[in-house]
Design a protein around this motif. Structure first.
Motif, mmCIF file in Angstrom:
data_model
loop_
_atom_site.group_PDB
_atom_site.id
_atom_site.type_symbol
_atom_site.label_atom_id
_atom_site.label_comp_id
_atom_site.label_asym_id
_atom_site.label_seq_id
_atom_site.Cartn_x
_atom_site.Cartn_y
_atom_site.Cartn_z
ATOM 1 N N CYS A 144 0.841 3.916 -3.120
ATOM 2 C CA CYS A 144 0.441 5.302 -2.857
ATOM 3 C C CYS A 144 1.582 6.278 -3.136
ATOM 4 O O CYS A 144 1.364 7.362 -3.671
ATOM 5 C CB CYS A 144 -0.035 5.441 -1.410
ATOM 6 N N GLY A 189 -5.446 6.169 0.702
ATOM 7 C CA GLY A 189 -5.509 6.814 -0.601
ATOM 8 C C GLY A 189 -5.806 8.300 -0.523
ATOM 9 O O GLY A 189 -5.822 8.909 0.551
ATOM 10 N N GLN A 232 -6.905 -0.209 -0.549
ATOM 11 C CA GLN A 232 -5.781 0.723 -0.466
ATOM 12 C C GLN A 232 -6.264 2.167 -0.403
ATOM 13 O O GLN A 232 -5.714 2.985 0.343
ATOM 14 C CB GLN A 232 -4.846 0.513 -1.648
ATOM 15 N N GLN A 233 -7.286 2.492 -1.188
ATOM 16 C CA GLN A 233 -7.823 3.849 -1.169
ATOM 17 C C GLN A 233 -8.433 4.169 0.195
ATOM 18 O O GLN A 233 -8.238 5.268 0.730
ATOM 19 C CB GLN A 233 -8.872 4.021 -2.268
ATOM 20 N N THR A 252 0.825 -1.202 0.000
ATOM 21 C CA THR A 252 0.000 0.000 0.000
ATOM 22 C C THR A 252 0.863 1.257 0.000
ATOM 23 O O THR A 252 0.604 2.215 -0.733
ATOM 24 C CB THR A 252 -0.926 0.009 1.232
#
Length: 285
Positions: free
Chosen positions: A85, A182, A177-178, A81
């Motif tokens: 990002c 995120g 992940q968002q 992640t």
């Protein structure tokens, strides 16, 4: 003196009868010595440990995985992640605001432009470059029940269906992940995805985001997008699934990855945009 008769020596099963006693003893002794040497060699081979290349390393690795499997999986996910990002942050031009949609609604190119235009009516010029840039983060996701329904409907119409499960797995990873770290703060979600994040306490209560809870809220965290002034005015938002839920996620606990001050400033900007969704008034003709 007796002359010993010389006979040819034949090797094989019938060789020994052709030998006299002395020769037979020497012959048998030689055979036994050779057999003993072979048997001793075989025994030595059995006693000699076989060294398997890398065997000790793989045993240690297997033992480590047995005792630390879940820790390794979680840490690997967090590292992935962070890398994703960081790459996204470093490799693109920032929009003023990112809006997440995740669910079974399919956006065409025209829909995407109309969606971003609708939210630009309430978003401000964060970077003060003279224009408002909204970017839709669109993740096409379906629950197992939705997939089964779509497949059954297609088959009833005589259509062949192939479900791309790999795409759904990839989209779900991007969604997680968002939500975790995120750029999105304002979210439009299908109810099953909303329920997953809500169960993890991932949303900010409407009372904290707006200062009150709207009467038409579905619970303490979400409102149907079509029930907001913005959603009821723009056709692209009215055309989405009726149960699409508008909510705002909590500030990421990974804000240090992008800088605490920058993250807090962006988050407050998103909250201000979120409030304007509820105070939006249609322009007069």
């Amino acid at each position: 003196a007796a002359i010993r008769r010389q006979l040819p020596l034949h090797r094989g099963a019938d060789a020994s009868p052709l030998l006299d006693n002395g020769m037979r003893m020497r012959y048998n002794r030689g055979i036994n010595q050779k057999r003993g040497a072979r048997m001793q060699g075989q025994d030595n081979d059995k006693l000699t440990p076989t060294a398997e290349p890398g065997g000790k390393f793989f045993r240690r690795l297997d033992n480590f995985w047995y005792h630390n499997k879940w820790k390794t999986i979680i840490i690997s996910f967090l590292l992935l992640t962070f890398v994703v990002c960081a790459v996204q942050f470093a490799g693109r031009e920032d929009a003023d605001i990112y809006i997440l949609y995740a669910g079974p609604y399919k956006f065409g190119q025209t829909d995407t432009q109309s969606f971003e235009s609708a939210f630009s009516a309430v978003a401000g010029d964060r970077d003060e470059n003279g224009k408002v840039r909204v970017e839709l983060v669109d993740l096409y996701l379906m629950s197992d029940e939705q997939i089964e329904g779509a497949v059954s409907s297609a088959q009833a119409n005589g259509e062949a269906v192939v479900v791309n499960y790999e795409m759904f797995r990839s989209s779900r990873t991007a969604f997680d992940q968002q939500i975790l770290a995120g750029d999105v703060v304002i979210c439009l979600l299908d109810p099953w995805l909303y329920a997953d994040v809500k169960a993890a306490d991932g949303f900010l209560p409407l009372a904290d985001a707006l200062g009150y809870t709207p009467e038409n809220a579905v619970d303490d965290y979400a409102v149907r997008i079509g029930d907001t002034p913005l959603g009821s005015y723009f056709s692209v938002l009215r055309g989405m699934d009726r149960d699409t839920l508008l909510c705002v996620r909590r500030m990421s606990s990974f804000s240090f990855l992008k800088g605490q001050t920058r993250t807090e400033k962006y988050y407050n900007y998103c909250l201000d945009t979120f409030r304007k969704i509820f105070t939006f008034t249609a322009p007069s003709d």
